[in-house]
Design a protein around this motif. Structure first.
Motif, PDB file in Angstrom:
ATOM      1  N   ASN A  67       0.824  -1.214   0.000  1.00 13.39           N
ATOM      2  CA  ASN A  67       0.000   0.000   0.000  1.00 13.39           C
ATOM      3  C   ASN A  67       0.857   1.262   0.000  1.00 13.39           C
ATOM      4  O   ASN A  67       0.498   2.273  -0.612  1.00 13.39           O
ATOM      5  CB  ASN A  67      -0.949  -0.014   1.190  1.00 13.39           C
ATOM      6  CG  ASN A  67      -2.028  -1.085   1.063  1.00 13.39           C
ATOM      7  OD1 ASN A  67      -2.417  -1.445  -0.040  1.00 13.39           O
ATOM      8  ND2 ASN A  67      -2.492  -1.599   2.183  1.00 13.39           N
ATOM      9  N   ALA A  68       1.997   1.196   0.678  1.00 11.80           N
ATOM     10  CA  ALA A  68       2.916   2.335   0.674  1.00 11.80           C
ATOM     11  C   ALA A  68       3.471   2.562  -0.725  1.00 11.80           C
ATOM     12  O   ALA A  68       3.585   3.704  -1.188  1.00 11.80           O
ATOM     13  CB  ALA A  68       4.050   2.104   1.666  1.00 11.80           C
ATOM     14  N   ALA A  69       3.806   1.462  -1.424  1.00 11.83           N
ATOM     15  CA  ALA A  69       4.302   1.576  -2.797  1.00 11.83           C
ATOM     16  C   ALA A  69       3.230   2.147  -3.717  1.00 11.83           C
ATOM     17  O   ALA A  69       3.520   2.940  -4.621  1.00 11.83           O
ATOM     18  CB  ALA A  69       4.754   0.205  -3.298  1.00 11.83           C
ATOM     19  N   ARG A  70       1.986   1.759  -3.461  1.00  8.01           N
ATOM     20  CA  ARG A  70       0.878   2.300  -4.256  1.00  8.01           C
ATOM     21  C   ARG A  70       0.765   3.813  -4.064  1.00  8.01           C
ATOM     22  O   ARG A  70       0.533   4.559  -5.031  1.00  8.01           O
ATOM     23  CB  ARG A  70      -0.425   1.598  -3.856  1.00  8.01           C
ATOM     24  CG  ARG A  70      -1.708   2.273  -4.336  1.00  8.01           C
ATOM     25  CD  ARG A  70      -1.804   2.358  -5.839  1.00  8.01           C
ATOM     26  NE  ARG A  70      -2.969   3.121  -6.262  1.00  8.01           N
ATOM     27  CZ  ARG A  70      -3.018   4.449  -6.340  1.00  8.01           C
ATOM     28  NH1 ARG A  70      -1.947   5.175  -6.042  1.00  8.01           N
ATOM     29  NH2 ARG A  70      -4.117   5.056  -6.749  1.00  8.01           N
ATOM     30  N   THR A 120      -1.845  -6.907  -6.974  1.00  9.63           N
ATOM     31  CA  THR A 120      -2.791  -6.672  -8.063  1.00  9.63           C
ATOM     32  C   THR A 120      -3.964  -5.819  -7.598  1.00  9.63           C
ATOM     33  O   THR A 120      -4.368  -4.862  -8.268  1.00  9.63           O
ATOM     34  CB  THR A 120      -3.298  -8.010  -8.629  1.00  9.63           C
ATOM     35  OG1 THR A 120      -2.178  -8.769  -9.099  1.00  9.63           O
ATOM     36  CG2 THR A 120      -4.272  -7.779  -9.779  1.00  9.63           C
ATOM     37  N   GLN A 121      -4.519  -6.158  -6.445  1.00  9.91           N
ATOM     38  CA  GLN A 121      -5.655  -5.390  -5.934  1.00  9.91           C
ATOM     39  C   GLN A 121      -5.258  -3.962  -5.573  1.00  9.91           C
ATOM     40  O   GLN A 121      -6.047  -3.030  -5.754  1.00  9.91           O
ATOM     41  CB  GLN A 121      -6.258  -6.105  -4.728  1.00  9.91           C
ATOM     42  CG  GLN A 121      -6.943  -7.417  -5.095  1.00  9.91           C
ATOM     43  CD  GLN A 121      -7.589  -8.106  -3.910  1.00  9.91           C
ATOM     44  OE1 GLN A 121      -7.409  -7.696  -2.761  1.00  9.91           O
ATOM     45  NE2 GLN A 121      -8.332  -9.169  -4.165  1.00  9.91           N
ATOM     46  N   ALA A 122      -4.030  -3.776  -5.102  1.00  9.55           N
ATOM     47  CA  ALA A 122      -3.584  -2.438  -4.723  1.00  9.55           C
ATOM     48  C   ALA A 122      -3.400  -1.522  -5.921  1.00  9.55           C
ATOM     49  O   ALA A 122      -3.651  -0.317  -5.836  1.00  9.55           O
ATOM     50  CB  ALA A 122      -2.276  -2.527  -3.928  1.00  9.55           C
ATOM     51  N   PHE A 123      -2.980  -2.094  -7.048  1.00  5.81           N
ATOM     52  CA  PHE A 123      -2.652  -1.274  -8.216  1.00  5.81           C
ATOM     53  C   PHE A 123      -3.711  -1.323  -9.320  1.00  5.81           C
ATOM     54  O   PHE A 123      -3.534  -0.711 -10.362  1.00  5.81           O
ATOM     55  CB  PHE A 123      -1.292  -1.690  -8.781  1.00  5.81           C
ATOM     56  CG  PHE A 123      -0.138  -1.252  -7.928  1.00  5.81           C
ATOM     57  CD1 PHE A 123       0.425  -0.003  -8.084  1.00  5.81           C
ATOM     58  CD2 PHE A 123       0.358  -2.084  -6.934  1.00  5.81           C
ATOM     59  CE1 PHE A 123       1.483   0.416  -7.286  1.00  5.81           C
ATOM     60  CE2 PHE A 123       1.410  -1.680  -6.120  1.00  5.81           C
ATOM     61  CZ  PHE A 123       1.974  -0.423  -6.293  1.00  5.81           C
ATOM     62  N   ASP A 125      -6.534   0.083  -9.610  1.00  4.85           N
ATOM     63  CA  ASP A 125      -7.130   1.362  -9.974  1.00  4.85           C
ATOM     64  C   ASP A 125      -6.243   2.142 -10.940  1.00  4.85           C
ATOM     65  O   ASP A 125      -6.738   2.766 -11.892  1.00  4.85           O
ATOM     66  CB  ASP A 125      -7.437   2.191  -8.725  1.00  4.85           C
ATOM     67  CG  ASP A 125      -6.205   2.503  -7.889  1.00  4.85           C
ATOM     68  OD1 ASP A 125      -5.231   1.718  -7.939  1.00  4.85           O
ATOM     69  OD2 ASP A 125      -6.210   3.532  -7.181  1.00  4.85           O
ATOM     70  N   LEU A 126      -4.935   2.103 -10.746  1.00  8.86           N
ATOM     71  CA  LEU A 126      -4.018   2.759 -11.678  1.00  8.86           C
ATOM     72  C   LEU A 126      -4.024   2.052 -13.032  1.00  8.86           C
ATOM     73  O   LEU A 126      -3.962   2.693 -14.081  1.00  8.86           O
ATOM     74  CB  LEU A 126      -2.593   2.787 -11.116  1.00  8.86           C
ATOM     75  CG  LEU A 126      -2.316   3.735  -9.946  1.00  8.86           C
ATOM     76  CD1 LEU A 126      -0.858   3.629  -9.518  1.00  8.86           C
ATOM     77  CD2 LEU A 126      -2.658   5.168 -10.304  1.00  8.86           C
ATOM     78  N   ALA A 132      -4.742   0.356 -22.369  1.00 10.88           N
ATOM     79  CA  ALA A 132      -4.426  -1.024 -22.738  1.00 10.88           C
ATOM     80  C   ALA A 132      -3.639  -1.692 -21.613  1.00 10.88           C
ATOM     81  O   ALA A 132      -2.446  -1.988 -21.753  1.00 10.88           O
ATOM     82  CB  ALA A 132      -3.630  -1.055 -24.040  1.00 10.88           C
ATOM     83  N   PRO A 133      -4.276  -1.928 -20.471  1.00  7.78           N
ATOM     84  CA  PRO A 133      -3.561  -2.481 -19.319  1.00  7.78           C
ATOM     85  C   PRO A 133      -3.199  -3.956 -19.491  1.00  7.78           C
ATOM     86  O   PRO A 133      -3.960  -4.729 -20.087  1.00  7.78           O
ATOM     87  CB  PRO A 133      -4.546  -2.287 -18.171  1.00  7.78           C
ATOM     88  CG  PRO A 133      -5.892  -2.277 -18.824  1.00  7.78           C
ATOM     89  CD  PRO A 133      -5.694  -1.666 -20.171  1.00  7.78           C
TER      90      PRO A 133
END
Length: 245
Positions: A67-70, A120-123, A125-126, A132-133
């Motif tokens: 979460n900190a990295a996010r 995966t869940q943390a990122f 949204d980005l 094209a994710p």
């Protein structure tokens, strides 16, 4: 410029994956649980003339660290084009089903399975902000249940109870993740880099790090007409490139 986050990227296949994506024009966030090693890896690539790279501290065993990295990435970019879940551990070998301590199973699953889910869940949204994710889960041919039940398979006798189970679970998660994102622009795939000579296996594998990384890069750069929810493995399926689950 497309952006990519690679976990466990300060050495070996992860580092080479970063190098190859930099060469393809991506901006790389080089994930490392040890920030000093991450900076050293980034400096190494910069010394090669590859400038679009930043180290990011991320320990996939820790939800707080993820979460900190996010938060760090969120302050740097509004979108993420590619997530490569590369960080992984073996847990040490041999691993038998009856003698391997359950603690080893939990430790391996925390990194290889739950770490991928949390990241995966943390990122996500980005990633949703990208047109094209791509999500690439770095797995292993040893995660194939079909091949593990075939005595003719060349790696039939290589059965690490904790490691193999964690990669099988990761493959299952990849299938469901791809399904959940089926009506979007996402491409979600599992990639077996092959039996590669790294410190992960005491450099016993016949494959090279550049070839292994190229397999991951190929999935990361897959086009809009490319498959999703697949298990890519040139090692186990040299003719089709698609491994049985």
């Amino acid at each position: 410029m497309k952006t990519v986050l690679i976990t466990g990227a300060n050495k070996s296949i992860g580092l080479e994956t970063a190098r190859q994506l930099l060469q393809q024009g991506y901006y790389v966030y080089l994930g490392s649980r040890d920030m000093q090693k991450g900076r050293q890896a980034a400096d190494q690539l910069k010394s090669e003339g590859l400038q679009h790279i930043e180290p990011v501290m991320i320990d996939v065993d820790s939800a707080d660290a993820i979460n900190a990295a996010r938060r760090v990435l969120g302050a740097k970019t509004q979108s993420l084009d590619v997530l490569i879940n590369n960080a992984g551990i073996s847990g040490g070998f041999p691993q038998t089903s009856l003698e391997t301590d359950p603690h080893v199973f939990r430790q391996v699953f925390d990194t290889n399975f739950f770490g991928v889910i949390n990241t995966t869940q943390a990122f996500i949204d980005l990633l949703r902000q990208s047109p094209a994710p791509r999500i690439v889960n770095v797995t292993s041919g040893l995660g194939s249940l079909t091949l593990h039940t075939d005595p003719a398979w060349k790696y039939y006798h290589v059965k690490g109870a904790a490691y193999t189970s964690s990669k099988t679970a990761l493959n299952a998660y990849t299938i469901v993740l791809a399904y959940d994102l089926r009506d979007t622009a996402f491409k979600v795939n599992a990639v077996d880099p092959g039996y590669t000579a790294t410190d992960f296996n005491h450099h016993s594998g016949p494959g090279t790090v550049p070839d292994a990384a190229a397999r991951i890069v190929k999935a990361a750069m897959i086009g809009p007409d490319g498959p999703t929810g697949q298990f890519f493995s040139d090692d186990n399926a040299p003719e089709t490139g698609i491994s049985p689950w």
